[in-house]
Design an enzyme around this catalytic site. Structure first.
Site, PDB file in Angstrom:
ATOM      1  NE  ARG A   1      -3.741  -2.260   2.210  1.00 34.54           N
ATOM      2  CZ  ARG A   1      -4.569  -2.733   1.291  1.00 34.54           C
ATOM      3  NH1 ARG A   1      -4.875  -1.993   0.228  1.00 34.54           N
ATOM      4  NH2 ARG A   1      -5.086  -3.942   1.413  1.00 34.54           N
ATOM      5  CG  ASP A   2       1.423   5.580  -2.302  1.00 38.45           C
ATOM      6  OD1 ASP A   2       1.943   5.604  -3.429  1.00 38.45           O
ATOM      7  OD2 ASP A   2       1.602   6.475  -1.445  1.00 38.45           O
ATOM      8  CB  ILE A   3       3.538   5.743   2.741  1.00 33.66           C
ATOM      9  CG1 ILE A   3       3.674   5.831   4.253  1.00 33.66           C
ATOM     10  CG2 ILE A   3       4.039   7.004   2.058  1.00 33.66           C
ATOM     11  CD1 ILE A   3       5.123   5.840   4.729  1.00 33.66           C
TER      12      ILE A   3
ATOM     13  CG  ASN B   1       3.456   9.330 -12.009  1.00 30.67           C
ATOM     14  OD1 ASN B   1       2.576   9.613 -12.810  1.00 30.67           O
ATOM     15  ND2 ASN B   1       3.213   9.236 -10.706  1.00 30.67           N
TER      16      ASN B   1
ATOM     17  CB  VAL C   1      10.232   6.203  -5.635  1.00 29.35           C
ATOM     18  CG1 VAL C   1      11.110   5.011  -5.277  1.00 29.35           C
ATOM     19  CG2 VAL C   1       9.707   6.874  -4.361  1.00 29.35           C
TER      20      VAL C   1
ATOM     21  CG  HIS D   1       6.677   3.019  -8.686  1.00 32.44           C
ATOM     22  ND1 HIS D   1       7.889   3.657  -8.800  1.00 32.44           N
ATOM     23  CD2 HIS D   1       5.755   3.998  -8.571  1.00 32.44           C
ATOM     24  CE1 HIS D   1       7.707   4.972  -8.742  1.00 32.44           C
ATOM     25  NE2 HIS D   1       6.404   5.212  -8.615  1.00 32.44           N
TER      26      HIS D   1
ATOM     27  CG  HIS E   1       1.103   4.973  -8.678  1.00 30.59           C
ATOM     28  ND1 HIS E   1       1.181   5.566  -7.433  1.00 30.59           N
ATOM     29  CD2 HIS E   1       2.226   5.369  -9.347  1.00 30.59           C
ATOM     30  CE1 HIS E   1       2.290   6.294  -7.363  1.00 30.59           C
ATOM     31  NE2 HIS E   1       2.930   6.190  -8.499  1.00 30.59           N
TER      32      HIS E   1
HETATM   33  P1  5GP Z   1       5.918   8.231  -7.873  1.00 28.92           P
HETATM   34  O1  5GP Z   1       5.611   9.647  -7.449  1.00 28.92           O
HETATM   35  O2  5GP Z   1       7.402   8.018  -7.993  1.00 28.92           O
HETATM   36  O3  5GP Z   1       5.155   7.770  -9.073  1.00 28.92           O
HETATM   37  O4  5GP Z   1       5.367   7.310  -6.699  1.00 28.92           O
HETATM   38  C1  5GP Z   1       6.065   7.086  -5.513  1.00 28.92           C
HETATM   39  C2  5GP Z   1       5.031   6.732  -4.478  1.00 28.92           C
HETATM   40  O5  5GP Z   1       5.700   6.163  -3.379  1.00 28.92           O
HETATM   41  C3  5GP Z   1       4.249   7.939  -3.924  1.00 28.92           C
HETATM   42  O6  5GP Z   1       2.859   7.769  -4.219  1.00 28.92           O
HETATM   43  C4  5GP Z   1       4.532   7.916  -2.426  1.00 28.92           C
HETATM   44  O7  5GP Z   1       3.398   8.210  -1.641  1.00 28.92           O
HETATM   45  C5  5GP Z   1       5.008   6.477  -2.213  1.00 28.92           C
HETATM   46  N1  5GP Z   1       5.948   6.344  -1.110  1.00 28.92           N
HETATM   47  C6  5GP Z   1       7.018   7.162  -0.834  1.00 28.92           C
HETATM   48  N2  5GP Z   1       7.677   6.703   0.242  1.00 28.92           N
HETATM   49  C7  5GP Z   1       7.019   5.572   0.641  1.00 28.92           C
HETATM   50  C8  5GP Z   1       7.242   4.648   1.716  1.00 28.92           C
HETATM   51  O8  5GP Z   1       8.184   4.758   2.511  1.00 28.92           O
HETATM   52  N3  5GP Z   1       6.371   3.618   1.824  1.00 28.92           N
HETATM   53  C9  5GP Z   1       5.306   3.444   0.954  1.00 28.92           C
HETATM   54  N4  5GP Z   1       4.493   2.400   1.181  1.00 28.92           N
HETATM   55  N5  5GP Z   1       5.085   4.297  -0.054  1.00 28.92           N
HETATM   56  C10 5GP Z   1       5.927   5.352  -0.212  1.00 28.92           C
END
Ligand code: 5GP
Ligand code: ZN
Length: 119
Positions: free
Chosen positions: A34-36, A91, A100, A104, A106
């Site tokens: 799950r996303d944090i 993304n 990140v 990945h 979503h």
């Molecule tokens: P991006 O913005 O790179 O597409 O998505 C990265 C996602 O990682 C974001 O939606 C963010 O909320 C999630 N995220 C960042 N740090 C953590 C973490 O420590 N744990 C979890 N479960 N999700 C994280």
């Protein structure tokens, strides 16, 4: 050669269990957690265990890992009860909101998508 893990990568640490996460499913090649900071009632991230910075790099490095990520994402949608109404979002690059740099997907669902069609 791209290394398969990156010591300073957040998602590599989650894959290794060094940082805790709420895992919902996993395979030999991928994990889902799950996303944090969820932006929908269902917001799960599906990541390959292998470190690649983007989904495009993952596709170039391993078609099997790429396929596994999307297979697991579809299974997550089933498990979460949103198989018929979800989005899979990738993304790529800071300008598109990637924060990140470990590939990945979503999986988002459980709410009405107020913006309607995006493409
Ligand atoms: P991006 O913005 O790179 O597409 O998505 C990265 C996602 O990682 C974001 O939606 C963010 O909320 C999630 N995220 C960042 N740090 C953590 C973490 O420590 N744990 C979890 N479960 N999700 C994280
Ligand atoms: Zn990584």
């Amino acid at each position: 050669m791209t290394s398969q893990t990156s010591s300073d990568c957040l998602f590599c640490k989650i894959v290794a269990g060094e940082i805790p996460s709420d895992r919902v499913a996993e395979t030999e090649r991928s994990i889902a957690f799950r996303d944090i900071s969820p932006t929908a009632p269902v917001h799960v991230l599906v990541v390959p265990r292998r470190h690649e910075p983007t989904v495009g790099a993952l596709a170039a490095a391993s078609a099997d890992d790429l396929a596994d990520v999307f297979r697991l994402a579809a299974q997550v949608a089933e498990l979460e009860g949103v198989a018929g109404a979800h989005r899979m979002i990738v993304n790529t690059g800071p300008g598109a909101g990637q924060t990140v740099f470990h590939a990945h997907v979503h999986v988002l669902g459980g709410a009405t998508f107020t913006e309607g069609r995006m493409v």
